[in-house]
Design a protein around this motif. Structure first.
Motif, PDB file in Angstrom:
ATOM      1  N   ASP A 282       0.816  -1.210   0.000  1.00 34.25           N
ATOM      2  CA  ASP A 282       0.000   0.000   0.000  1.00 34.25           C
ATOM      3  C   ASP A 282       0.853   1.265   0.000  1.00 34.25           C
ATOM      4  OD1 ASP A 282      -2.217  -1.602   0.091  1.00 34.25           O
ATOM      5  OD2 ASP A 282      -2.600  -1.285   2.238  1.00 34.25           O
TER       6      ASP A 282
ATOM      7  N   VAL B   7       2.334   1.897  -3.431  1.00 34.15           N
ATOM      8  CA  VAL B   7       1.309   2.423  -4.345  1.00 34.15           C
ATOM      9  C   VAL B   7       1.081   3.901  -4.054  1.00 34.15           C
ATOM     10  CG1 VAL B   7      -1.137   2.293  -4.970  1.00 34.15           C
ATOM     11  CG2 VAL B   7       0.185   0.179  -4.642  1.00 34.15           C
TER      12      VAL B   7
ATOM     13  N   ARG C 189       1.640   7.165  -6.487  1.00 36.65           N
ATOM     14  CA  ARG C 189       0.557   8.121  -6.767  1.00 36.65           C
ATOM     15  C   ARG C 189       0.978   9.551  -6.432  1.00 36.65           C
ATOM     16  NH1 ARG C 189      -4.806   4.633  -5.031  1.00 36.65           N
ATOM     17  NH2 ARG C 189      -4.568   3.103  -6.694  1.00 36.65           N
TER      18      ARG C 189
ATOM     19  N   GLY D 150      -1.530   7.737 -10.360  1.00 32.19           N
ATOM     20  CA  GLY D 150      -0.790   6.538 -10.721  1.00 32.19           C
ATOM     21  C   GLY D 150      -0.002   6.761 -12.002  1.00 32.19           C
TER      22      GLY D 150
ATOM     23  N   GLN E  73       1.399  -5.102  -7.164  1.00 31.00           N
ATOM     24  CA  GLN E  73       2.023  -3.777  -7.025  1.00 31.00           C
ATOM     25  C   GLN E  73       1.924  -3.004  -8.349  1.00 31.00           C
ATOM     26  OE1 GLN E  73       4.393  -2.941  -3.984  1.00 31.00           O
ATOM     27  NE2 GLN E  73       3.379  -1.139  -4.736  1.00 31.00           N
TER      28      GLN E  73
ATOM     29  N   ARG F 253      -1.818  -1.945  -9.225  1.00 33.83           N
ATOM     30  CA  ARG F 253      -2.341  -0.883  -8.359  1.00 33.83           C
ATOM     31  C   ARG F 253      -1.591   0.426  -8.528  1.00 33.83           C
ATOM     32  NH1 ARG F 253      -1.782  -3.061  -2.767  1.00 33.83           N
ATOM     33  NH2 ARG F 253      -2.944  -1.206  -2.169  1.00 33.83           N
ATOM     34  N   SER F 254      -0.382   0.368  -9.070  1.00 33.59           N
ATOM     35  CA  SER F 254       0.399   1.594  -9.274  1.00 33.59           C
ATOM     36  C   SER F 254       0.085   2.259 -10.603  1.00 33.59           C
ATOM     37  CB  SER F 254       1.904   1.276  -9.217  1.00 33.59           C
ATOM     38  OG  SER F 254       2.260   0.739  -7.964  1.00 33.59           O
TER      39      SER F 254
END
Lengths: 351, 351
Positions: A227, A230, A234, A241, A257, A260-261
């Protein structure tokens, strides 16, 4: 001749094996100048993938052509050649589509070819190369000893990093994050920079690799994962992202990873060999329009584009080699990579 | 006013509900001219997704602006407008990146907006439209009654089919296969043809839909599924598979069909809402370099490109409507689509 054989996890030996000979009209014998150990070689080494019986190992090498079959037209004895990590004819429909890793007549090092001959593994003194006209790329001589590391990366890691960037669709001005700081991840940074990305975020926790990442063009380093990782990506990309994320590891965690990135509408270019078959969370991808593209990199087709930049020194992927050993020390090469004492090890036999 | 409410699976009712009113400076009230039932509306109808309590349903409509808030600048009372199946500001970073479905200030019909007002569902007489300047596209008048079906497809199915083709990267000369012969699949055929694909394979088992597919540009129809379907697509594409496959269903079986029908190095563009969360088989994708791209279609951004071709009759997506009913017969509209008696039903309220 001498060549590397894996017997079992952590049991790598350099042994006497039959010297290869020409067995069809389309093959060549290449004397290996340098070979290397691939991250994917570590999987059988670590026992992640099984080793049923002792077999030859290795699939990245450069060398000098010793002899050619009667039907070989594009390479000649004495030529310095780069071999990709697979065999291909470079003429079939898939090769013409740029996917020579799916060559309809191709194959893999360390196994039988389609005509019944054996294609050696690369981590040895000689290799029998099937479909030599398709598989090999000639490097115009003279080739200097100092060029060998860079040329050797074109057999796999540089082309693979480039494939991640191409698959993700990296464009000038993009913000790109790279998951993985192994040799492929570092080459993916080179590729993203070469293709014009202006924000390049290296996800790395190792000071030496972070330094090389910056030298290769990374503008930011993120050492956090999960988390926090990420969130850091961001923060560096206006809150949304990265446009493109290059996944160069191959685990469920690294793909998570990467996905979500990536910003909504962005793309993950992935080249990390999926280890154990993580599956992709399609609902999360769907809702954010995050695509996934890539696979086993068709590096043969990238050599012509990348070779001039390697020879001119515009890109210096050879720097990923941080340990050079003689062939006889292949067991130590594997151990050094396994223990992360080295990023990438070259086995050098000499010009 | 009258509007459609789902109470439970197969329990759709048209009921008296509060007439909406302007509740912020940026919204508008639109009188609905026509709405339709989406394939995704069938999921709660069939009980595939739960209906916890009675709620408004519907998210595709066109209409005429009745009134606007003080801060609305781009639409005026009397304008004929197309609403996409979601609310967006059309100005945030994600909207600017072409992913208005991920609008940082957006939302969904039939739910509260971010300012506390209710955005009606579309299958009703009036809709309160939040962020009217971003959400609505004005169609220059006069608008003929005969144009309504085509314009209505721009609220979802035509833009969604186009998104499948764009996400897959359809190029002139490509061989494209389309999985799914619902309204979105049929629109994906239009989109592939419009973008220059020269081989277009419709995967369909319904004679009427096959005929429409051919009218829309399909060059071949494959009625087989599974292994046989894959084999038939390969036969039609030189033995290797389609360059691009457009997945317009959203089940595990349809995605499997799509992935296996794609040639090495090709791309699946997917817009079928993943039903139940099938996961993608990453190892199979990796080995063949088959990418997957797409998601919930940002149709708002495609209206400007597609509208001229719809109005000129160059493309005729309005033909997907094979049943037109008054609003009060919404329950029958759902039943007809559920039982596949209709491909796509329009609820027509009138200009």
């Amino acid at each position: 001749m001498r060549a590397t054989v894996i017997h079992a996890p952590r049991d790598i030996r350099v042994e006497d094996v039959p010297t290869p000979h020409l067995s069809s009209g389309r093959d060549a014998i290449v004397r290996v100048v340098a070979a290397c150990v691939c991250g994917s070689d570590l999987w059988p080494y670590r026992g992640v993938t099984p080793t049923e019986s002792a077999h030859r190992i290795g699939h990245e090498f450069v060398g000098v052509v010793e002899s050619i079959g009667d039907d070989v037209a594009l390479v000649s004895p004495g030529d310095f050649v780069i071999a990709p990590f697979y065999v291909c004819d470079n003429t079939c429909a898939n090769c013409r589509n740029g996917v020579s890793t799916s060559c309809l007549n191709g194959g893999w090092w360390g196994s039988e070819d389609r005509e019944g001959g054996f294609a050696d593994g690369g981590q040895g003194e000689f290799v029998r190369v099937p479909l030599a006209d398709g598989t090999l790329t000639v490097v115009e001589g003279p080739v200097a000893d100092s060029e060998i590391p860079g040329l050797l990366t074109l057999s796999d890691v540089m082309g693979t990093g480039h494939h991640a960037a191409v698959s993700a669709g990296v464009q000038p001005g993009d913000a790109v994050a790279v998951v993985g700081d192994g040799a492929v991840g570092l080459c993916a940074i080179i590729a993203a920079h070469r293709l014009g990305a202006t924000t390049i975020i290296a996800m790395s926790r190792h000071p030496e690799r972070q330094a090389l990442a910056r030298e290769f063009g990374a503008t930011h380093v993120v050492s956090e994962r999960g988390d926090e990782g990420v969130e850091r990506v961001r923060e560096l990309t206006g809150g949304i992202g990265a446009d493109r994320v290059l996944e160069c590891v191959g685990t469920k965690e690294s793909m998570d990873q990467a996905l979500r990135s990536t910003r909504p509408g962005g793309m993950v270019g992935y080249v990390g060999v999926p280890n154990g078959g993580p599956e992709l969370p399609v609902q999360a991808m769907f809702g954010r329009n995050v695509g996934v593209n890539g696979g086993v990199a068709p590096v043969r087709g990238y050599i012509a584009e990348l070779l001039p930049d390697v020879r001119s020194g515009k890109i210096m992927p050879g720097k990923v080699f941080d340990l050079v050993l003689p062939l006889e020390e292949a067991p130590e090469a594997y151990a050094a990579m396994d223990e992360r004492r080295a990023t990438k090890v070259m086995l050098k036999l000499g010009l």
